[in-house]
Design an enzyme around this catalytic site. Sequence first.
Site: not given
Ligand code: ADE
Length: 259
Positions: A89, A116, A153, A168
């Site tokens: 993330p 985690e 794609r 697209d």
């Molecule tokens: N792992 C956990 N959440 C994620 C996300 N939002 N994007 C990529 N990998 C992740």
Amino acid sequence: MNVYILTLFPGMFSPVVNTSIIKRAQEQGLVRIKTVDVRGFAQDAHKTVDDYLYGGGPGMVLKPEPVFEAVDWVKQELGRQPFVVLLTPQGQTLTAGLARELAHKPDLVLISGHYEGFDERIRCLADIEVSIGDYVLTGGELAAMVVLDASIRFVPGVLGDSDSALQDSFSDGLLEGPQYTRPAEYRGLKVPDILLTGRHEDITRWRRKEAIRRTLRRRPELLKVADLTFEDRCLLEQVINEEKANEARGDNRGRNQTN
Ligand code: ADE
């Protein structure tokens, strides 16, 4: 294109890589996808892949050794250095542009993180860190699937109609406009007359105009950076005037999520 997916849960990928367009792309030899079980590279008899945090704290994080070993194994199998993507993330957010770039890498490794977290040294393996949005998943597997699907794609030949990826949403910086199929009327909801005329030039122009209208309504910020032609700008001006006139008339149609 070769794609290696490094994961603790290879079984999660079977339905995705063995269905529909991704399955066909492999059958056609356009992509080769291998899931690699990171646990297979654990260094001890118990196949340990995670461990407690140095300095204390809750939870366990993915150990570096199995992931480094798994990437080495991929390198050895390929005989060259792949492009390595770490799903987290904290990475740069996936866009159509990034998916297209990844689709042109001959060898791609997708590393799914642990729910985690992972040892910081694993970041050293990555050429790029990618996030699929500002939320936290229980692991990187779903994110790896999204990156895989969005990128494949763009591999030439994967979509039946060779330029459908180019039509697209986002491919040219705009959202795609409305599309219709038969019947021409359903429960009083009519297909726009223009689409039934067979006048191809007018239809192309209408489609472009409606793509601009939809982008203006839903994602106006995209228009500021979209690559618009002179004709697009004329259409945009028309759309803005029409929208203003609608607003002045108190016509709220099209302001909801279906338009
Ligand atoms: N792992 C956990 N959440 C994620 C996300 N939002 N994007 C990529 N990998 C992740």
